[in-house]
Design an enzyme around this catalytic site. Structure first.
Site, PDB file in Angstrom:
ATOM      1  N   SER A  15     -11.347 -70.616  32.175  1.00  0.00           N
ATOM      2  CA  SER A  15     -12.557 -71.444  32.088  1.00  0.00           C
ATOM      3  C   SER A  15     -13.041 -71.983  33.434  1.00  0.00           C
ATOM      4  O   SER A  15     -14.086 -72.620  33.497  1.00  0.00           O
ATOM      5  CB  SER A  15     -12.329 -72.610  31.121  1.00  0.00           C
ATOM      6  OG  SER A  15     -11.357 -73.494  31.620  1.00  0.00           O
TER       7      SER A  15
ATOM      8  N   LYS B 196     -13.055 -81.991  27.560  1.00  0.00           N
ATOM      9  CA  LYS B 196     -13.607 -81.779  28.903  1.00  0.00           C
ATOM     10  C   LYS B 196     -14.796 -82.705  29.165  1.00  0.00           C
ATOM     11  O   LYS B 196     -14.942 -83.252  30.266  1.00  0.00           O
ATOM     12  CB  LYS B 196     -14.013 -80.316  29.061  1.00  0.00           C
ATOM     13  CG  LYS B 196     -12.810 -79.369  29.115  1.00  0.00           C
ATOM     14  CD  LYS B 196     -13.224 -77.917  29.214  1.00  0.00           C
ATOM     15  CE  LYS B 196     -11.993 -77.021  29.295  1.00  0.00           C
ATOM     16  NZ  LYS B 196     -12.342 -75.597  29.370  1.00  0.00           N
TER      17      LYS B 196
END
EC number: 3.4.21.53
Length: 810
Positions: A685, A728
Site C-alpha cells: 500500500s 489509516k
C-alpha cells in the site's frame, strides 16, 4: 611348617619387584587373581616373568592415588609367586598370584621403570602350643557362626578351614575371608605373633557377628511387616467378598446411594446416564482405598458438576440490550448495530444456531468488554477462555483418563464454571493459538465452533457427547492470521480504533471516574479540562484503543493524591488544565500536527496499518551520483521492495512525461529509506508514496507537507485498493494532516467512516499516478520532448591493395 618356610628361603635383604596393590591385602597361602593396568606395575610383572623371580605384593595406603610414591606404600607385604599371567586386549594384565611369606621392606631401590625394594622375610613367633590349639578351635567355631550369618561366603570354605592344622595359616586364611577394611587387614598382616593374630581375628569376627545379627533382625522385622501387609490385603479381599454377599458397609452404601440419587436427578443424555451408572457399578465393586476408585469418583464428580440441559432464561428485550451496549461502550455504532441484528435474529428463531461472531481489532478497543456486555444484555452467564499461548490440543479436548492427573479440557471446565448450558462463551485471543508436536488446538476448536457439529462435542476425559449447541460463542482477535478452516466458521466484525472525540467522551464517561475511585480520590478533589484531555490524547498517547490513555489518567490521579496529601489542608483539590498538564504528565512524548514542518523534496507521508491501529509512514528518497542503481533501507519486506522496483520501472517508462531526461537514470543512483529503521515493514500500500518520492527527487519538485496517501500501484500507473482504510484515516487525523489520497476503489468504504473523521480530512479518491502527483506535489510536472540519439555506425577501413592482389596489413 618348616617345609613351607624352606620353599621361600632367600637371602636377607633380597631385591623384589613391587607392584602396589589397591583395595586388597594378600595374605600368605592365599591364591588371588589381580588385574594390573598401571605401566609401572605391568613392567614389574614383566621383570618377574623374565627370570621367574618372586614378587613382593604390598598394598598402597590410598587407593585413589594413580601414581604412588614409596611413602604411600605400606612397609609390610607378602612375597608371592606368579602362577599364571594373561595379557588382555585392552592392555591390562590378568595375573594369578600365590602368597608365600611375610616380608618387611627395608629400602626402595632406585628404578624409574618400576618399584623395586629390598625386603627381609618376617619370622613368625609361634607361642605356646596349648594356647594356640584353644585359639584355633575358638576361631574355627566362630567362623562357622560367621558363615551362617554372612551368606556371601560359600559353605565349601568351611571344609578347607577345618583341614588346616597350622595356627598361622588358619589365622591368615580366615582373615582373607573377613569383610574388613584395608587398614584392619594390614594390621593382621603386620602382626608376626600367631597367637596375637588369632586373637585379633577372633575379635574382628565377634564384632562382625554382632553387626550381622542386627542386620538379620532388621531383615526379619521387615519380612514380618511385609507378611503382615499381605495378610491384611488377603483378609480385606475376603472381607470385600463377604460384604458383596451380605451388602455394602454403611459408608460405602451412603456414598453409592448419594451418587445414584444425584445421577437420577441430573438431566443426562441417555448415553451419559448409561456411562455414569456403569462407572457407579464399577465403583461399588472396588476397595474405597484403591487408586482406581479415586479416579472413578473424580470422573463421576465431573459428570455431575457439568450443567446438563440446565438453561438460564434469555432476555429478549432488544431495547434493554441496546441501552446496556450504549452505556458500556461509547462509539462503535456499526459494531453495536451488527450485534443487535444478530440478537434480533436469534430471538426470532428462538435458537442460537448461526455464524460464530468474531470481534477483530487492535488492543484496547473493548473487544473483551463487548463480549461481557452481550452476555449482560441477553441475560446469559459469562465465561471467558483465554487461548493466548495454548499449544496442546488436550487443553481444548481434555486428557484421556489413562493419564495420571487427567481432567477435562477448558471447554468443559468453562461450562462447569458457567453453571448453565446456554452461557456466552468468550474465546479470547483466538489468533494467538500455537501448535507443536502435541497437536494443533485450532483444529480441535473446529468442532466447537461449527454449529452443525458442536451438538455432539466429545471431550477425551468424559468420553460421552456433550451438547454445546445452546452456547453463544464470541471470539476476539487482533488480526485475522489464523487457519482458514477456523476463519471460515466465523463472521468477522471489525472493531476499529477510536477517534479523538470518542476518546475524549470515553474518558469523561468511564476512565476518569474509574481511576479517581481506584486511586482513593474523593468527589471534587480531581478535575481535568477538555482541552487538557485532548492534549493528553495527542501528545502522550499514540494508539487505536484507550489503554495507554487510561494509564496516563491513572498517572495524573496518583500525582493529584500526592499533591493533596502534601498540602494537608482540608478541601484541597487538583485541577489539570492545558497550561499545567506538563507539570503532572511530564515531557510530551509525541508530536501532533503535520508530519513535516515544510514542503520537502523526496519526502512523502504514507499511511500504514498495524495490529495496534494506523500509523504515519515517512518515505524518504535522495538522488546521488552513480550508475542507475536503486537502494532500499529501513528493514523492508519483500513485497515493499518489489513496490520500489515497480515504482522505479514506471517512472523510467514515463520519464519524459514527468520532465525527467532518460539519460539521468544512467548517471544517478536513488536511495529510498523508510524510518524507523529497526521496525519491520511490508505490504504493497505504500506504492503511490514510493512513486511520489522518486518523481519528486528526480524533478526537484517538493511534496506537500499536509498530504498523506495510500494505495498500491501497477506498472500501467493504476492505483489499486487497500485494506484498513478506517485505521489509516484515523492515523492521518491524529497526525494533523489535512488531505488524504485514497484509491478510487476504496471510495465505497467511506460509508463506514465516522462523520467527524470525514469532516476533519479532505479525502481525495485517485485512480492513476497522474492524479496522485497532481495533488501531492507543490506544482505540476512539466513534460519534455526527448529524441533518442541516432546510433553511430562503426567505420570500416577499406582493404589496401598491392598490385593485383589484396594484402592484409596487421
Amino acid at each position: 611348617m618348616k617345609e613351607a618356610q624352606s620353599m621361600f628361603e632367600i637371602p636377607r635383604g633380597a631385591l623384589y619387584p613391587v607392584p602396589p596393590l589397591r583395595d586388597i591385602v594378600v595374605f600368605p597361602h592365599m591364591i588371588v587373581p589381580l588385574f594390573v593396568g598401571r605401566e609401572k606395575s605391568v613392567r614389574a610383572l614383566e621383570d618377574v616373568m623374565k627370570d621367574d623371580k618372586q614378587i613382593l605384593l604390598v598394598t598402597q595406603k590410598n587407593a585413589a592415588q594413580d601414581d604412588p610414591t614409596p611413602a604411600d606404600i605400606y612397609s609390610v607385604g607378602t612375597v608371592g609367586t606368579v602362577l599364571q599371567l594373561l595379557k588382555l586386549p585392552d592392555g591390562t594384565v590378568k595375573v594369578l598370584v600365590e602368597g608365600g611369606q611375610r616380608a618387611s621392606i627395608t629400602k626402595f631401590a632406585e628404578n624409574e621403570d618400576f618399584f623395586q625394594a629390598h625386603a627381609d622375610l618376617v619370622e613368625e613367633k609361634v607361642g605356646e602350643s596349648q594356647e594356640l590349639e584353644a585359639l584355633g578351635r575358638a576361631v574355627v567355631s566362630q567362623f562357622e557362626q560367621y558363615i551362617k550369618l554372612n551368606k556371601k561366603i560359600p559353605p565349601e570354605v568351611l571344609v578347607s578351614i577345618n583341614q588346616i592344622e597350622e595356627p598361622g595359616k588358619l589365622a591368615d586364611t580366615v582373615a582373607s575371608h573377613l569383610a574388613l577394611k584395608i587398614p584392619e587387614k594390614q594390621q593382621l598382616l603386620e602382626c608376626a605373633t600367631v597367637s596375637e593374630r588369632l586373637e585379633r581375628v577372633y575379635a574382628f569376627m565377634e564384632g562382625e557377628i554382632g553387626v550381622l545379627q542386627v542386620e538379620k533382625r532388621i531383615r526379619n522385622r521387615v519380612k514380618r511387616q511385609m507378611e503382615k501387609t499381605q495378610r491384611e490385603y488377603y483378609l480385606n479381599e475376603q472381607l470385600k467378598a463377604i460384604q458383596k454377599e451380605l451388602g455394602e458397609t454403611e459408608d460405602g452404601r451412603d456414598e453409592s446411594a448419594e451418587l445414584e440419587e444425584k445421577i437420577n436427578k441430573t438431566r443426562f443424555s441417555k448415553e451419559a446416564r448409561d456411562k455414569a451408572l456403569a462407572e457407579l457399578k464399577k465403583l461399588r465393586s472396588m476397595s474405597p482405598m484403591s487408586a482406581e476408585a479415586t479416579v472413578v469418583r473424580n470422573y463421576l464428580d465431573w459428570m455431575l458438576s457439568i450443567p446438563w440441559k440446565k438453561r438460564t432464561k434469555v432476555k429478549k428485550d432488544l431495547k434493554l440490550a441496546q441501552k446496556i451496549l450504549d452505556a458500556d461502550h461509547y462509539g462503535l455504532e456499526k459494531v453495536k448495530e451488527r450485534i443487535l441484528e444478530y440478537l434480533r435474529v436469534q430471538n426470532r428463531m428462538n435458537k442460537v444456531k448461526g455464524p460464530i461472531q468474531s470481534l477483530v481489532g487492535p488492543p484496547g478497543v473493548g473487544k473483551t468488554s463487548l463480549g461481557k456486555s452481550i452476555a449482560k444484555s441477553t441475560g446469559r452467564n459469562f465465561v471467558r477462555m483465554s487461548l493466548g499461548g495454548v499449544r496442546d490440543e488436550a487443553e481444548v479436548r481434555g486428557h484421556r483418563r489413562t493419564y495420571i492427573g487427567s481432567m477435562p479440557g477448558k471447554v468443559i471446565q468453562g461450562m462447569k464454571k458457567a453453571k448453565s448450558s446456554n452461557p456466552l462463551f468468550l474465546l479470547d485471543e483466538i489468533d494467538k493459538l500455537g501448535a507443536d508436536w502435541r497437536g494443533d488446538p485450532s483444529s480441535a476448536l473446529l468442532e466447537v465452533l461449527d454449529p452443525e457439529q458442536n451438538g455432539t462435542f466429545n471431550d477425551h476425559y468424559l468420553e460421552v457427547d456433550y451438547d454445546l449447541s445452546d452456547v453463544m460463542f464470541v471470539c476476539t482477535a487482533n488480526t485475522m492470521r489464523m487457519p482458514q478452516p477456523l476463519l471460515d466458521r466465523m463472521e468477522i466484525i471489525r472493531v476499529a480504533g477510536y477517534t479523538e472525540d470518542e476518546k475524549v467522551e470515553i474518558s469523561k464517561r468511564h476512565l476518569i471516574e474509574k481511576q479517581v475511585e481506584a486511586n482513593g480520590l474523593k468527589k471534587g478533589e480531581f478535575a481535568i479540562s477538555d482541552d487538557a484531555l485532548r492534549d493528553l490524547i495527542r501528545y502522550y498517547t499514540r494508539e487505536a484503543g484507550v489503554r495507554s490513555l487510561e494509564r496516563e489518567i491513572a498517572n495524573l490521579c496518583r500525582k493529584a493524591v500526592k499533591e493533596i496529601l502534601m498540602k494537608g489542608s482540608a478541601g484541597a483539590k487538583v485541577s489539570v488544565t492545558r497550561r499545567n498538564l506538563d507539570k503532572y504528565a511530564g515531557v510530551r512524548r509525541f508530536h501532533f500536527g503535520e508530519a513535516e514542518l515544510e514542503d520537502l523534496v523526496g519526502v512523502t507521508t504514507g499511511l500504514a496499518w498495524t495490529e495496534v491501529g494506523g500509523e504515519l509512514l515517512s518515505i524518504e528518497a535522495v538522488s546521488l551520483p552513480g550508475k542507475g542503481r536503486v537502494t532500499t533501507t529501513g528493514k523492508l519486506g519483500d513485497v515493499m521492495k518489489e513496490s520500489v522496483q515497480a515504482a522505479e520501472s514506471y517512472v523510467k517508462s514515463r520519464a519524459t512525461a514527468f520532465g525527467i531526461k532518460p539519460t539521468l537514470f544512467e548517471k544517478r543512483d536513488i536511495h529510498v529509506h523508510v524510518p524507523e529503521g529497526a521496525t519491520p515493514k511490508d505490504g504493497p500500500s505504500a506504492g503511490v508514496a514510493m512513486i511520489t518520492s522518486i518523481v519528486s527527487v528526480l524533478t526537484g519538485i517538493a511534496v506537500r507537507k499536509d498530504v498523506a496517501m495510500t494505495g498500491e500501484i501497477t506498472l500501467r500507473g493504476r492505483v489499486l485498493p487497500i485494506g484498513g482504510l478506517k485505521e489509516k484515516l484515523l492515523a492521518a487525523l491524529r497526525g494533523g494532516l489535512k488531505h488524504v489520497l485514497i484509491p478510487k476503489d476504496n471510495e465505497k468504504d467511506l460509508a463506514e467512516i465516522p462523520d467527524n473523521v470525514k469532516r476533519g480530512l479532505e479525502i481525495i479518491p485517485v485512480s492513476t499516478v497522474d492524479d496522485v502527483l497532481k495533488h501531492a506535489l507543490v506544482r505540476e510536472v512539466e513534460p519534455i520532448e526527448w529524441k533518442e540519439p541516432e546510433a553511430v555506425e562503426p567505420a570500416v577501413a577499406k582493404p589496401q591493395t598491392d598490385g593485383g592482389g589484396e594484402v592484409l596489413r596487421h
